[in-house]
Design an enzyme around this catalytic site. Structure first.
Site, short mmCIF file in Angstrom:
data_model
loop_
_atom_site.label_atom_id
_atom_site.label_comp_id
_atom_site.label_asym_id
_atom_site.label_seq_id
_atom_site.Cartn_x
_atom_site.Cartn_y
_atom_site.Cartn_z
CB ALA A 47 45.95 45.93 50.72
N GLY A 74 50.41 47.81 47.82
CA GLY A 74 51.26 48.14 49.91
C GLY A 74 52.63 47.33 49.53
CD GLU A 121 51.59 52.37 49.45
OE1 GLU A 121 50.98 53.48 48.89
OE2 GLU A 121 50.80 51.31 49.95
CD GLU A 129 47.98 51.19 44.71
OE1 GLU A 129 48.66 51.60 43.96
OE2 GLU A 129 48.27 51.37 45.58
N1 COA Z 1 44.52 40.67 46.92
C1 COA Z 1 43.74 39.29 47.23
N2 COA Z 1 44.20 38.06 46.21
C2 COA Z 1 45.68 38.35 44.98
C3 COA Z 1 46.04 39.78 45.42
C4 COA Z 1 45.66 40.98 46.07
N3 COA Z 1 45.96 42.24 46.08
N4 COA Z 1 46.73 39.74 44.47
C5 COA Z 1 46.93 38.42 44.30
N5 COA Z 1 45.89 38.03 44.68
C6 COA Z 1 45.17 36.47 44.41
C7 COA Z 1 44.40 36.19 43.47
O1 COA Z 1 42.84 36.49 42.95
C8 COA Z 1 44.78 34.93 42.84
O2 COA Z 1 43.71 34.09 44.34
P1 COA Z 1 42.97 33.03 43.40
O3 COA Z 1 43.87 31.55 43.02
O4 COA Z 1 42.42 32.89 44.35
O5 COA Z 1 42.11 33.46 41.90
C9 COA Z 1 46.53 34.15 43.39
O6 COA Z 1 46.80 35.66 43.96
C10 COA Z 1 47.21 34.07 41.96
O7 COA Z 1 47.21 35.11 41.57
P2 COA Z 1 47.00 35.14 39.69
O8 COA Z 1 46.14 36.86 39.30
O9 COA Z 1 46.08 34.19 39.20
O10 COA Z 1 48.31 35.46 39.33
P3 COA Z 1 48.51 35.81 37.53
O11 COA Z 1 50.80 35.39 37.91
O12 COA Z 1 48.29 35.79 37.14
O13 COA Z 1 49.14 38.14 37.93
C11 COA Z 1 49.40 39.21 39.83
C12 COA Z 1 49.73 37.97 39.34
C13 COA Z 1 49.95 40.17 40.97
C14 COA Z 1 49.94 40.58 38.49
C15 COA Z 1 47.49 40.46 39.60
O14 COA Z 1 47.11 38.76 40.56
C16 COA Z 1 47.20 41.22 40.32
O15 COA Z 1 47.25 42.42 39.33
N6 COA Z 1 46.91 41.48 41.72
C17 COA Z 1 46.25 42.65 41.90
C18 COA Z 1 48.17 43.53 42.46
C19 COA Z 1 47.06 44.96 42.32
O16 COA Z 1 46.32 44.83 42.60
N7 COA Z 1 47.73 45.21 43.74
C20 COA Z 1 47.31 46.25 44.58
C21 COA Z 1 46.14 45.97 45.58
S1 COA Z 1 45.82 47.65 46.25
#
Ligand code: COA
Length: 259
Positions: A65, A110, A113, A133
């Protein structure tokens, strides 16, 4: 810019691509609305039999999400988003056409999921399935705990939920919920090969087997076994059941009509 891209690969196979690569294809309300509009349209299209879901870019299927939508602390909006997510996932799981998740990178929260609501999952070697989460002080809300435990058992699910284990495409394949793992470049070819095979399954039979598989997770065994035979007896008397058997005996391809 469209948040979900639709490609009609053929009359029978549609590819839907989650298209927010700059945000790792995170799910926000607008994206889910577009997705549901496509799905409603596809559901009405009798020719389409298989839908493949994938993510834009080379890094992510869906990174969960959109956490930015959670950030304003609006509880009503948060709850509405979760109810909507559950509705979307239930709809995918019960979709009358066959579904394939082609997981091309992160399938977190998500995203995992949604994959778990598909009939078949194929993954690239760089796929990472996780439910992070808990790191946000939250827990899954779109079926993660329930469907993952049913898919792989409680202890693997606990390892994902509580010890942060992100399952690689290869590990997911070994655990059995991913049916093929390939290099990223070959992922769509692999998904399309699966789709090709699925097109050979008679439409009614596919719909009925999807329902039986869902029931198998919840119903008592005698109930499931009775339902299975009810389905089989109905299919035996259907046009497609009669045609399938006749075609085999006559050594020709069957012409199924979905009735
Ligand atoms: N919601 C909103 N934005 C997200 C996102 C999410 N779930 N996952 C990634 N993004 C955004 C980042 O904020 C970043 O945005 P920015 O460039 O404006 O700062 C962009 O996507 C790239 O992500 P980044 O974190 O820089 O890439 P990465 O390769 O270092 O890491 C992930 C990738 C997916 C491991 C990391 O982004 C992450 O942990 N995301 C959250 C996952 C999560 O907790 N999901 C469950 C949500 S309930």
């Amino acid at each position: 810019m469209s948040l979900v891209l639709r490609e009609n690969y053929s009359d029978e196979v549609v590819i839907l691509t989650f298209n927010r690569p700059e945000k790792m294809n995170a799910l926000n309300t607008d994206l889910l609305d577009e997705f549901m509009a496509h799905m409603a349209d596809i559901e009405q299209d009798d020719a389409v039999r298989v839908v493949i879901f994938t993510g834009a870019g080379e890094k992510s299927f869906i990174a969960g999400a959109d956490i930015a939508e959670y950030a304003d602390g609006n509880r009503d909006a948060f709850i509405a988003f979760q109810f909507n997510g559950r509705r979307v996932n239930d709809y995918i799981e019960q979709f009358p056409k066959m579904t394939i998740a082609a997981v091309n990178g992160y399938a977190l929260g998500g995203g995992f999921e949604i994959a778990l609501c598909c009939d078949v999952i194929v993954a690239s070697t760089n796929a990472r399935f996780g439910l992070p989460e808990g790191l946000l002080g939250l827990s899954p809300g779109g079926g993660g705990t329930q469907r993952l435990a049913r898919a792989v058992g409680r202890y693997v699910a606990a390892d994902v939920l509580l010890s942060g284990n992100r399952l690689s495409g290869q590990r997911a394949y070994e655990l059995g919920f991913v049916s093929a793992v390939t290099e990223l470049d070959d992922l769509m070819t692999t998904a399309l090969k699966k789709a090709d095979y699925m097109l050979k399954i008679a439409p009614l039979a596919a719909q009925e087997m999807k329902k039986l598989l869902r029931i198998s997770m919840d119903a008592a065994l005698p109930t499931g076994l009775s339902l299975e035979q009810e389905v089989l007896f109905r299919l035996y008397s259907s046009h497609d059941g009669l045609e399938g058997i006749k075609a085999f005996v006559e050594k020709r391809d069957p012409k199924f009509k979905g009735r």
